[in-house]
Each structure stands twice: as C-alpha cells, then as structure tokens.
Write a protein that holds these residues in place. Structure first.
Motif, PDB file in Angstrom:
ATOM      1  N   MET A   1       0.856  -1.198   0.000  1.00 27.31           N
ATOM      2  CA  MET A   1       0.000   0.000   0.000  1.00 27.31           C
ATOM      3  C   MET A   1       0.885   1.239   0.000  1.00 27.31           C
ATOM      4  SD  MET A   1      -2.864   1.201   2.831  1.00 27.31           S
ATOM      5  CE  MET A   1      -3.916  -0.228   2.564  1.00 27.31           C
ATOM      6  N   HIS A   2       0.736   2.101  -1.038  1.00 23.58           N
ATOM      7  CA  HIS A   2       1.554   3.316  -1.066  1.00 23.58           C
ATOM      8  C   HIS A   2       0.943   4.385  -0.166  1.00 23.58           C
ATOM      9  CE1 HIS A   2      -1.268   5.421  -3.708  1.00 23.58           C
ATOM     10  NE2 HIS A   2      -1.228   4.415  -4.567  1.00 23.58           N
ATOM     11  N   ILE A   3       1.704   5.449   0.052  1.00 27.08           N
ATOM     12  CA  ILE A   3       1.302   6.449   1.036  1.00 27.08           C
ATOM     13  C   ILE A   3      -0.043   7.092   0.692  1.00 27.08           C
ATOM     14  CG2 ILE A   3       2.577   8.342  -0.076  1.00 27.08           C
ATOM     15  CD1 ILE A   3       3.253   9.300   2.795  1.00 27.08           C
ATOM     16  N   GLY A   4      -0.320   7.278  -0.600  1.00 27.15           N
ATOM     17  CA  GLY A   4      -1.603   7.855  -1.008  1.00 27.15           C
ATOM     18  C   GLY A   4      -2.775   6.969  -0.629  1.00 27.15           C
ATOM     19  N   GLU A   5      -2.588   5.664  -0.756  1.00 26.51           N
ATOM     20  CA  GLU A   5      -3.642   4.730  -0.365  1.00 26.51           C
ATOM     21  C   GLU A   5      -3.875   4.772   1.149  1.00 26.51           C
ATOM     22  OE1 GLU A   5      -3.226   1.255  -3.785  1.00 26.51           O
ATOM     23  OE2 GLU A   5      -1.813   1.282  -2.097  1.00 26.51           O
ATOM     24  N   ARG A   6      -2.783   4.967   1.908  1.00 31.38           N
ATOM     25  CA  ARG A   6      -2.937   5.082   3.362  1.00 31.38           C
ATOM     26  C   ARG A   6      -3.685   6.361   3.734  1.00 31.38           C
ATOM     27  NH1 ARG A   6       2.073   2.361   3.376  1.00 31.38           N
ATOM     28  NH2 ARG A   6       3.343   4.255   3.374  1.00 31.38           N
ATOM     29  N   ILE A   7      -3.358   7.450   3.028  1.00 29.67           N
ATOM     30  CA  ILE A   7      -4.072   8.708   3.275  1.00 29.67           C
ATOM     31  C   ILE A   7      -5.564   8.527   2.999  1.00 29.67           C
ATOM     32  CG2 ILE A   7      -4.387  11.094   2.476  1.00 29.67           C
ATOM     33  CD1 ILE A   7      -1.345  11.139   1.920  1.00 29.67           C
ATOM     34  N   LYS A   8      -5.879   7.896   1.890  1.00 32.51           N
ATOM     35  CA  LYS A   8      -7.283   7.675   1.521  1.00 32.51           C
ATOM     36  C   LYS A   8      -7.990   6.821   2.568  1.00 32.51           C
ATOM     37  CE  LYS A   8     -10.176   5.991  -2.292  1.00 32.51           C
ATOM     38  NZ  LYS A   8     -10.159   5.432  -3.677  1.00 32.51           N
ATOM     39  N   LYS A   9      -7.313   5.760   3.019  1.00 32.07           N
ATOM     40  CA  LYS A   9      -7.910   4.848   4.012  1.00 32.07           C
ATOM     41  C   LYS A   9      -8.160   5.586   5.328  1.00 32.07           C
ATOM     42  CE  LYS A   9      -7.071   0.351   6.200  1.00 32.07           C
ATOM     43  NZ  LYS A   9      -8.336  -0.252   5.754  1.00 32.07           N
ATOM     44  N   LEU A  10      -7.162   6.350   5.773  1.00 26.90           N
ATOM     45  CA  LEU A  10      -7.310   7.096   7.027  1.00 26.90           C
ATOM     46  C   LEU A  10      -8.407   8.146   6.915  1.00 26.90           C
ATOM     47  CD1 LEU A  10      -3.503   7.490   7.783  1.00 26.90           C
ATOM     48  CD2 LEU A  10      -5.147   6.381   9.309  1.00 26.90           C
ATOM     49  N   ARG A  11      -8.446   8.823   5.784  1.00 24.49           N
ATOM     50  CA  ARG A  11      -9.475   9.860   5.571  1.00 24.49           C
ATOM     51  C   ARG A  11     -10.870   9.246   5.628  1.00 24.49           C
ATOM     52  NH1 ARG A  11     -12.320  10.944   1.262  1.00 24.49           N
ATOM     53  NH2 ARG A  11     -10.953   9.848  -0.215  1.00 24.49           N
ATOM     54  N   LYS A  12     -11.058   8.131   4.951  1.00 26.22           N
ATOM     55  CA  LYS A  12     -12.384   7.507   4.908  1.00 26.22           C
ATOM     56  C   LYS A  12     -12.771   6.929   6.264  1.00 26.22           C
ATOM     57  CE  LYS A  12     -13.035   6.515   0.023  1.00 26.22           C
ATOM     58  NZ  LYS A  12     -13.421   5.486  -0.962  1.00 26.22           N
ATOM     59  N   GLU A  13     -11.788   6.398   6.989  1.00 29.62           N
ATOM     60  CA  GLU A  13     -12.076   5.869   8.320  1.00 29.62           C
ATOM     61  C   GLU A  13     -12.612   6.956   9.240  1.00 29.62           C
ATOM     62  OE1 GLU A  13      -8.810   2.225   8.644  1.00 29.62           O
ATOM     63  OE2 GLU A  13      -8.375   4.199   9.517  1.00 29.62           O
ATOM     64  N   ARG A  14     -12.177   8.181   8.986  1.00 30.12           N
ATOM     65  CA  ARG A  14     -12.617   9.308   9.815  1.00 30.12           C
ATOM     66  C   ARG A  14     -13.781  10.068   9.186  1.00 30.12           C
ATOM     67  NH1 ARG A  14      -7.974   7.438  10.668  1.00 30.12           N
ATOM     68  NH2 ARG A  14      -6.822   7.701  12.605  1.00 30.12           N
ATOM     69  N   ARG A  15     -14.363   9.454   8.147  1.00 30.15           N
ATOM     70  CA  ARG A  15     -15.560   9.989   7.493  1.00 30.15           C
ATOM     71  C   ARG A  15     -15.335  11.398   6.956  1.00 30.15           C
ATOM     72  NH1 ARG A  15     -19.899   7.927  12.100  1.00 30.15           N
ATOM     73  NH2 ARG A  15     -19.530   5.703  11.799  1.00 30.15           N
ATOM     74  N   MET A  16     -14.162  11.637   6.431  1.00 31.93           N
ATOM     75  CA  MET A  16     -13.814  12.923   5.828  1.00 31.93           C
ATOM     76  C   MET A  16     -13.881  12.811   4.316  1.00 31.93           C
ATOM     77  SD  MET A  16     -10.410  13.833   8.086  1.00 31.93           S
ATOM     78  CE  MET A  16     -10.164  15.438   7.325  1.00 31.93           C
ATOM     79  N   THR A  17     -14.314  13.864   3.673  1.00 31.28           N
ATOM     80  CA  THR A  17     -14.236  13.943   2.223  1.00 31.28           C
ATOM     81  C   THR A  17     -12.882  14.510   1.829  1.00 31.28           C
ATOM     82  OG1 THR A  17     -15.104  16.199   2.085  1.00 31.28           O
ATOM     83  CG2 THR A  17     -16.719  14.387   2.121  1.00 31.28           C
ATOM     84  N   GLN A  18     -12.559  14.410   0.555  1.00 30.62           N
ATOM     85  CA  GLN A  18     -11.317  15.032   0.086  1.00 30.62           C
ATOM     86  C   GLN A  18     -11.370  16.538   0.311  1.00 30.62           C
ATOM     87  OE1 GLN A  18     -10.803  13.821  -4.015  1.00 30.62           O
ATOM     88  NE2 GLN A  18      -9.766  11.920  -3.439  1.00 30.62           N
ATOM     89  N   GLU A  19     -12.557  17.112   0.179  1.00 30.15           N
ATOM     90  CA  GLU A  19     -12.721  18.553   0.405  1.00 30.15           C
ATOM     91  C   GLU A  19     -12.468  18.908   1.866  1.00 30.15           C
ATOM     92  OE1 GLU A  19     -14.795  16.659  -1.328  1.00 30.15           O
ATOM     93  OE2 GLU A  19     -14.466  17.489  -3.344  1.00 30.15           O
TER      94      GLU A  19
END
Length: 212
Positions: A1-19
């Motif tokens: 898993m590259h760093i971008g995938e980790r960012i996406k996973k962490l963001r979604k786990e915290r129910r955050m949008t990209q915005e």
C-alpha cells in the motif's frame, strides 16, 4: 500500500471527504486526489499536519498505521471538530504582538484537546534551555494567560526581549525562571515582578516533540 492509499484509508475511516481534508491542509481538493491516486506525493509539512489531523505518529502515516477497526474510539476529524491554531516562530521583542503577519503556519488541533473559552497559539522552541522537556525546534501549544502556577512551564517576556520558555516559580513579588537543560550554561534567573518588566504570556499545555 503506497502512502496515497494510506491517506485515503485514514481519511475515509474518519468519514472525511477530500474537500474536508483539503480545507484543513489549505490545499486544493485536486491535490488530495493526486496524493491518493499516487500521481503526486505530499511534502513533509503536509504529512506532519496530516499526522496531527489523524492523531497518529508520522511514522505510521508514512510506513503504515492502525485502522479504526483496531481502535474504535478513534475520533473522526473534520472542519467542525478541528480548530486551526497559529504557529509563531517567535514573539517579537517589545510589546507582545500576536498579529497574523507573524504567523508562520496553522496547525489543525482537535477541539477535544482545547477549552472552548480559551485562546491558544503554537510556538517553536528555540535553543536548548529546556531540552529535558522538549528539543530545539519542537512545537509547544500555549494557552494565552497572564497567570502561571508555580512549577508549571510558561512563556514569559522579560525586559522587552523575545519571549522565553521556562519553568516558573512565583514567591511574593519575585518570579524565578528555571531552565530544564542538560547544558550547565543555562541557569535560573529571578526578577522582581514590580520593578522588572516581566510579563507572562501563557502556559504550556502540550508539546509536539521533534526527533532527529
């Protein structure tokens, strides 16, 4: 898993949008999208901010981090529960000036770590006079106040010079500023509160340590 995938996973786990994440980091949503897809990589300052936002060590963000499933009590981050606190490299000599022009950056900080009726600022530690507590370059979170209890660490302006960070001891009309250093060069100094220009600017409530 590259760093971008980790960012996406962490963001979604915290129910955050990209915005949501983009607004906290002061970047365009397209930047977050590029990171998550692997088309680009965030700079270290943004990684540091994200580690604070996600409330995980920076190494976990870069190398791999726990999931919400591992820690169900993990707090979700979004604009509503994060306050942006100004970071000062120093507080100019003379009268204390917390003007925006002296702010170097903003650090997103969970509201749960702050009191709603208090004002705060971050200050970069300069020098080694308190290196037993925090190293040179560390960030300290400071609550703005004119009173610090004896034995606590405060930010103090002395004789109009730049603010200094020291352990404070107050007895009657005297205030003693006590270093906490491995360097014997630094010694405690005592001032008369009425005769000397001594002003307490705040008390340290948290430190973010920087490791070499």
């Amino acid at each position: 898993m590259h760093i971008g995938e980790r960012i996406k996973k962490l963001r979604k786990e915290r129910r955050m949008t990209q915005e949501d994440l983009a607004k906290i980091l002061k970047v365009a949503p397209t930047a977050v999208s590029a990171w998550e897809s692997g088309r680009n990589k965030p700079l270290m300052d943004k990684l540091s901010l994200m580690s604070t936002c996600f409330d995980i060590p920076l190494s976990h963000l870069i190398e791999g981090s726990p999931t919400v499933e591992d820690n169900p009590s993990m707090e979700y981050l979004n604009e509503k529960n994060v306050r942006l606190i100004g970071v000062y490299g120093n507080i100019p000599a003379g009268e204390p000036n917390f003007a925006r022009e002296y702010i170097e950056a903003y650090m997103p900080t969970l509201n749960s770590m702050l009191e709603t009726n208090k004002e705060y600022f971050y200050l970069k530690v300069n020098g080694n006079s308190m290196n037993k507590e925090f190293s040179d370059g560390s960030l300290i979170l400071v609550e703005k106040t004119t009173y610090v209890e004896s034995g606590k660490i405060g930010v103090v302006l002395v004789n109009g010079h730049d603010a200094t960070v020291k352990k404070v001891n107050i007895f009657e009309e005297n205030i003693t500023l006590i270093p906490s250093s491995t360097d014997p060069f630094y010694e405690e100094k005592t001032y008369n509160i009425n005769k000397d220009r001594v002003r307490i600017l705040g008390k340290v409530v948290q430190a973010i340590k920087i490791y070499d």
